[in-house]
Structure formats: C-alpha cells, structure tokens
Write a protein that holds these residues in place. Structure first.
Motif, PDB file in Angstrom:
ATOM      1  N   LYS A 103       0.841  -1.207   0.000  1.00  0.00           N
ATOM      2  CA  LYS A 103       0.000   0.000   0.000  1.00  0.00           C
ATOM      3  C   LYS A 103       0.874   1.255   0.000  1.00  0.00           C
ATOM      4  O   LYS A 103       0.502   2.276  -0.561  1.00  0.00           O
ATOM      5  N   ALA A 118      -6.851   9.284  -1.105  1.00  0.00           N
ATOM      6  CA  ALA A 118      -6.875   9.930   0.219  1.00  0.00           C
ATOM      7  C   ALA A 118      -5.461  10.311   0.648  1.00  0.00           C
ATOM      8  O   ALA A 118      -4.498   9.604   0.351  1.00  0.00           O
ATOM      9  N   VAL A 141      -8.248   5.784   9.659  1.00  0.00           N
ATOM     10  CA  VAL A 141      -8.103   4.650   8.737  1.00  0.00           C
ATOM     11  C   VAL A 141      -6.676   4.119   8.859  1.00  0.00           C
ATOM     12  O   VAL A 141      -5.716   4.818   8.520  1.00  0.00           O
ATOM     13  N   LYS A 143      -4.028   0.958   7.989  1.00  0.00           N
ATOM     14  CA  LYS A 143      -3.870  -0.194   7.085  1.00  0.00           C
ATOM     15  C   LYS A 143      -2.501  -0.839   7.228  1.00  0.00           C
ATOM     16  O   LYS A 143      -1.488  -0.125   7.252  1.00  0.00           O
ATOM     17  N   ILE A 155     -11.062   0.688  10.348  1.00  0.00           N
ATOM     18  CA  ILE A 155     -11.631   2.036  10.400  1.00  0.00           C
ATOM     19  C   ILE A 155     -12.028   2.242  11.869  1.00  0.00           C
ATOM     20  O   ILE A 155     -12.980   1.620  12.341  1.00  0.00           O
ATOM     21  N   GLU A 185      -4.498   6.817   6.703  1.00  0.00           N
ATOM     22  CA  GLU A 185      -5.103   7.605   5.622  1.00  0.00           C
ATOM     23  C   GLU A 185      -6.184   8.525   6.141  1.00  0.00           C
ATOM     24  O   GLU A 185      -6.836   8.238   7.145  1.00  0.00           O
ATOM     25  N   ASP A 186      -6.454   9.586   5.379  1.00  0.00           N
ATOM     26  CA  ASP A 186      -7.637  10.408   5.640  1.00  0.00           C
ATOM     27  C   ASP A 186      -8.868   9.580   5.302  1.00  0.00           C
ATOM     28  O   ASP A 186      -8.841   8.790   4.349  1.00  0.00           O
ATOM     29  N   PHE A 187      -9.916   9.770   6.051  1.00  0.00           N
ATOM     30  CA  PHE A 187     -11.171   9.055   5.800  1.00  0.00           C
ATOM     31  C   PHE A 187     -11.918   9.715   4.648  1.00  0.00           C
ATOM     32  O   PHE A 187     -12.096  10.929   4.623  1.00  0.00           O
ATOM     33  N   LEU A 188     -12.329   8.893   3.676  1.00  0.00           N
ATOM     34  CA  LEU A 188     -13.107   9.412   2.544  1.00  0.00           C
ATOM     35  C   LEU A 188     -14.562   9.016   2.724  1.00  0.00           C
ATOM     36  O   LEU A 188     -14.863   7.817   2.748  1.00  0.00           O
ATOM     37  N   GLU A 192     -19.026   3.329  -2.278  1.00  0.00           N
ATOM     38  CA  GLU A 192     -17.925   2.639  -2.968  1.00  0.00           C
ATOM     39  C   GLU A 192     -18.385   1.922  -4.222  1.00  0.00           C
ATOM     40  O   GLU A 192     -19.519   1.471  -4.311  1.00  0.00           O
ATOM     41  N   LYS A 214     -18.862  -5.343   1.913  1.00  0.00           N
ATOM     42  CA  LYS A 214     -17.662  -5.794   2.631  1.00  0.00           C
ATOM     43  C   LYS A 214     -17.969  -6.340   4.023  1.00  0.00           C
ATOM     44  O   LYS A 214     -17.268  -7.196   4.526  1.00  0.00           O
ATOM     45  N   ASN A 224     -15.200  -6.424   8.649  1.00  0.00           N
ATOM     46  CA  ASN A 224     -14.891  -6.404   7.217  1.00  0.00           C
ATOM     47  C   ASN A 224     -14.536  -7.800   6.750  1.00  0.00           C
ATOM     48  O   ASN A 224     -13.869  -8.551   7.456  1.00  0.00           O
ATOM     49  N   MET A 273     -13.988   5.398  -4.143  1.00  0.00           N
ATOM     50  CA  MET A 273     -14.995   6.094  -3.353  1.00  0.00           C
ATOM     51  C   MET A 273     -15.568   7.145  -4.272  1.00  0.00           C
ATOM     52  O   MET A 273     -14.820   7.974  -4.821  1.00  0.00           O
ATOM     53  N   ILE A 282      -9.426   4.248  -3.547  1.00  0.00           N
ATOM     54  CA  ILE A 282      -9.169   3.723  -2.198  1.00  0.00           C
ATOM     55  C   ILE A 282      -7.999   2.750  -2.262  1.00  0.00           C
ATOM     56  O   ILE A 282      -7.099   2.777  -1.446  1.00  0.00           O
ATOM     57  N   GLU A 283      -8.074   1.862  -3.212  1.00  0.00           N
ATOM     58  CA  GLU A 283      -7.003   0.873  -3.330  1.00  0.00           C
ATOM     59  C   GLU A 283      -6.975   0.333  -4.750  1.00  0.00           C
ATOM     60  O   GLU A 283      -7.963   0.408  -5.475  1.00  0.00           O
TER      61      GLU A 283
HETATM   62  P1  AMP Z   1      -9.028  -1.669   1.329  1.00  0.00           P
HETATM   63  O1  AMP Z   1      -8.612  -3.058   1.683  1.00  0.00           O
HETATM   64  O2  AMP Z   1      -7.926  -0.688   1.243  1.00  0.00           O
HETATM   65  O3  AMP Z   1      -9.982  -1.645   0.155  1.00  0.00           O
HETATM   66  O4  AMP Z   1      -9.990  -1.197   2.515  1.00  0.00           O
HETATM   67  C1  AMP Z   1     -11.109  -1.990   2.905  1.00  0.00           C
HETATM   68  C2  AMP Z   1     -12.298  -1.111   3.103  1.00  0.00           C
HETATM   69  O5  AMP Z   1     -12.030  -0.104   4.083  1.00  0.00           O
HETATM   70  C3  AMP Z   1     -12.692  -0.329   1.862  1.00  0.00           C
HETATM   71  O6  AMP Z   1     -13.454  -1.075   0.985  1.00  0.00           O
HETATM   72  C4  AMP Z   1     -13.443   0.823   2.459  1.00  0.00           C
HETATM   73  O7  AMP Z   1     -14.741   0.421   2.843  1.00  0.00           O
HETATM   74  C5  AMP Z   1     -12.681   1.113   3.722  1.00  0.00           C
HETATM   75  N1  AMP Z   1     -11.678   2.158   3.492  1.00  0.00           N
HETATM   76  C6  AMP Z   1     -10.382   1.976   3.147  1.00  0.00           C
HETATM   77  N2  AMP Z   1      -9.733   3.161   3.025  1.00  0.00           N
HETATM   78  C7  AMP Z   1     -10.647   4.110   3.309  1.00  0.00           C
HETATM   79  C8  AMP Z   1     -10.589   5.547   3.361  1.00  0.00           C
HETATM   80  N3  AMP Z   1      -9.476   6.221   3.133  1.00  0.00           N
HETATM   81  N4  AMP Z   1     -11.733   6.191   3.678  1.00  0.00           N
HETATM   82  C9  AMP Z   1     -12.878   5.528   3.932  1.00  0.00           C
HETATM   83  N5  AMP Z   1     -12.973   4.192   3.916  1.00  0.00           N
HETATM   84  C10 AMP Z   1     -11.893   3.477   3.596  1.00  0.00           C
END
Ligand code: AMP
Ligand code: GLY
Length: 425
Positions: A103, A118, A141, A143, A155, A185-188, A192, A214, A224, A273, A282-283
């Motif tokens: 990441k 973000a 957030v 990770k 989260i 990360e900043d929350f978005l 999705e 999710k 999740n 997002m 987001i990813e």
């Molecule tokens: P990821 O594995 O990075 O996709 O994160 C899993 C889940 O976490 C995502 O599908 C989003 O629901 C949530 N998420 C991840 N990053 C953010 C972010 N910066 N802001 C809000 N929600 C996030």
C-alpha cells in the motif's frame, strides 16, 4: 489452446465457467482448482503461489494461456516465471503487482502521478503513528502495508481503537511481515464501487463496474470481509464517473507503471470512493474482485479467451469491443459459520443440484471439497457463490435467494440484503 487457471475460489470457478464456453479452448486446467472447476476440466495439485512448479507444468503441457486468479500468485512472481519459459500469461509481474502488495508503494505512486486518492502517511514506528493521530479527527483509517487477505484495514471511530489497531499490526504482528509498516489515511466519505480494466501494458479496456458488500452481516454491520455479495451494474457508477476514472486513474496508472519499468498486464481493479467532485482511489488490486468477478462473468456476452490472450500478448488495441448483457446480475456469498474470524469447516452441504436448477442461477464453488463418495463439504470461509441474472435487479435478487433457499447447509450463513442500496434507489 489449453488454458491454465491459477487459484481455487469462486472467482476462478466463474472465470473457468466462462472460458470453458470458448470455442478456442481445447482443455481447461486449474491449479489447484476446486470441485466446481473439476467439473469443467482437469485439476492439478499445485499451489497458487508455487511459481516455479506452475511454470514448469505450463511449459510441459504446452499451455497456450495462463490466467492468474489471486494476488498471491502474481506477488509470488508467477508471470515472471512464465515469461522465462515463454508461456503467455494474463496477470501482472511481481513488480507490477506491488500496486496491491504494498500500500505504501501504491500511495507513493499515486503521489508521483497525480492520481486522486486519500491523503496518507506511512509509519514503521507505533509511537510516531500515535503521535500523528494526536491532532486529527476520527474516523481513523489504519492499514497494514502488505497483503492481509482483505482484513488488514481498520476504520477506528475512537483514538483508543486506533491505538489498539496500531499496536496489533506493528507490535503484535497480527498480519506478520505484511504489518512491518502501516499506512494511516484520511477518511473518505461516500459510496464505494469496484471498477475493472483489462490492461496489456499500454492499452486499457474498461469493463463494467460492480458493488460489493464488505461487512459480514445484514445492514452492512459486523467485521470487514473479502466480500459477502456483489451486484452489477452499480448505480453510482455513471458513464461520467467511468470516463473520469479512466482519464484520471486508470490511464495515468498504466502510463506511470510503464515509465517506471513495471508495465501492467492483467486486470487492474480500482476500489473507488464516489465523492461528489470526482471518484477517488481507495485501493488498487491487480486481479479480479471476488465476488465481483462472478457477476461480471454472468453479464459478459463476448468470448473471454481471445481478449485475455490479446492482453497477455500486448495486442489489446486490436481486440474487438466487449459485449455485455443489459440484465443485472447478483452474487450472494454463502459463508461458513464463524467467517471471517474463525470459519467452521467440514460441514456437509446438500441441495446444490436444486439450487442450480433455479432459472438463470449458477452456483460457483468458492471454498468446498468433495469426499470420495461425492459428499460436498465446506473447506473455507466463503464457500459458495450463488449468482443470478434477471430482467431487473430485484428479479435477479429474488432468483438468487430462491436458489439459496434450496441449499441445505446448517453450517453456513449468508446476508439476506445483498444489493439493498441499489434496490432502495
Ligand atoms: P481496502 O482493503 O484498502 O480496500 O480497505 C477496505 C475497506 O475499508 C474499503 O473497501 C473501504 O470500505 C474502507 N476504506 C479503506 N480506506 C478508506 C478511506 N481512506 N476512507 C474511507 N474508507 C476506507
Ligand atoms: N471483493 C473485494 C476484493 O476482491 O478485494
């Protein structure tokens, strides 16, 4: 040609189901495969991350195309090993797979190429990470940097939960070496969507979008997971959003990866997002989404085999446009009790024949095994993917649950509200 599908989940069964319909495919082989894939062709007991064994096998068998399912195979260097023995491969090199497997790499890459995502900071030190949270507002957030099977994201609504997550990842190594570093990360806020593009290093062809759920339980509650269900089309993903995603995210990524000496071949999966001004990344994943892929395969009308082969050979610009079924599709994931934390495996599943007999329904195997006498048992967290198409999304959902109700499996559970957001619109 012979096609080898690498992987053993519902995504791979759906890809195999689609590829087996191609007149170009003489034999479908899967490694390690599952009981659903075994109905479509040969399975060989080689693990998805055993790049050397798989490449040796593909060479000996004169496989015409290898399709990589899971990220672990790409991250293990399967595409690199196949390139050495001259077998075409649909899937990214190890270096290109870093878009998903690190990441920190992905976030820095977005910074270098102006891709909207973000704001973030990377830490390997818990004290600094906690100090950084000091003057920030929740939600936080957090990770793990590396691959954690979709579970490495927390989260946190409170400082206390955020600090606990930092300690679990960095000190207690909940995700092993995947948690040597964390990204904060900043929350978005927003809704999705999952968007997919086929890439050959230079050219990208947009596929359609899907949305998944999710969280483990109804109402989008609970922990999740890798995904408890999906549907396509995704109402939030308008044509405008698609064009913005291609222009601002997918194409700059393809150019940037090439410039950095890591050309991207395979399916680029952008987790987005949808914010009011533009889609934000987001990813990235370097593979099809699971269970999104299952809905995509149910909607794809065109032959998949020549397109994947064209991508593998760098010839996507010449490939014919893809045709899609207008009708929506939905996937309901039937998971083992206890998923995602501690799924109970070994329980007996009955009634798949009856479920598959429901009109417009196909049940894909995701985590099953079969005894010698044919008894089907749960062998993983997400076990079955019940997919349906319909004239409307409501109709597709009704058929999927009609099929779910035919399955006799006390050891399993599923969400009963898949697609609720879209149905509410
Ligand atoms: P990821 O594995 O990075 O996709 O994160 C899993 C889940 O976490 C995502 O599908 C989003 O629901 C949530 N998420 C991840 N990053 C953010 C972010 N910066 N802001 C809000 N929600 C996030
Ligand atoms: N369903 C989300 C994923 O495959 O990562």
């Amino acid at each position: 040609m012979k096609i080898l599908i690498v992987g053993s989940g519902g995504r791979e069964h759906a890809l195999g189901w689609k590829l087996a319909q191609s007149p170009l495919v003489s034999e479908l082989i899967s490694a390690p495969g599952n009981p659903g894939l075994a109905e479509l062709g040969r399975t060989v007991a080689i693990k998805a991350d055993d790049a050397r064994e798989l490449a040796g096998f593909a060479m000996r068998e004169q496989v015409g195309l290898v399709v990589i399912g899971p990220e672990v195979a790409a991250a293990a260097g399967l595409a690199d090993s196949l390139a050495q023995v001259g077998v075409p491969c649909f899937g990214p090199s190890q270096a290109a797979a870093e878009l998903e497997s690190s990441k920190a790499f992905m976030k820095d890459f977005c910074g270098r190429h102006g891709i909207p995502t973000a704001g973030y900071k990377v830490f390997d030190d818990a004290i600094r990470a906690k100090a950084y949270l000091g003057d920030r507002e929740p939600p936080f957030v957090i990770k793990a940097d590396g691959l954690a099977g979709g579970k490495g994201v927390v989260i946190a609504e409170t400082r206390r939960d955020a600090d606990a997550a930092i300690d679990e990842i960095l000190f207690l190594r909940k995700f092993g070496t995947a948690g040597q570093r964390i990204v904060i990360e900043d929350f978005l806020p927003g809704e999705e969507a999952s968007f997919f593009a086929l890439c050959d290093g230079d050219t990208a062809i947009p596929l359609i979008a899907a949305q998944d759920h999710k969280r483990a339980y109804d109402g989008d509650k609970g922990p999740n997971t890798g995904g408890m269900g999906a549907y396509s089309p995704a109402p939030v993903f308008t044509d405008k959003v698609r064009d913005q995603t291609m222009e601002r995210i997918i194409l700059p990524t393809l150019r940037g990866m090439k410039e950095e000496g890591r050309p991207f071949i395979g399916v680029l999966f952008a987790g987005l997002m949808i914010t009011p001004d533009e889609p934000k990344l987001i990813e990235f994943n370097v593979r099809f989404g699971d269970p999104e892929c299952q809905t995509l395969m149910r909607r794809l009308r065109s032959d998949l085999a020549p397109v994947l082969l064209a991508a593998a050979k760098g010839e996507l610009a010449l490939a014919p446009a893809l045709e899609w079924d207008e009708r929506p599709a939905v996937t309901v994931v039937y998971a083992a009790q206890g998923y995602p934390d501690d799924p109970l495996t070994g329980s007996v599943i009955r009634g798949l024949g009856e479920a598959n007999a429901v009109q417009d329904v196909v049940v894909f195997h995701a985590g099953t095994r079969q005894d010698e006498d044919g008894t089907l048992r749960a062998a993983g967290g997400r076990v079955l993917n019940v997919t349906a198409t319909g004239e409307t999304l409501k109709d597709a959902v009704a058929k999927a649950y009609a099929a779910v109700n035919q399955i006799d499996w006390p050891g399993g559970f599923c969400r009963r509200d898949i697609a609720w957001r879209a149905l509410a619109k």
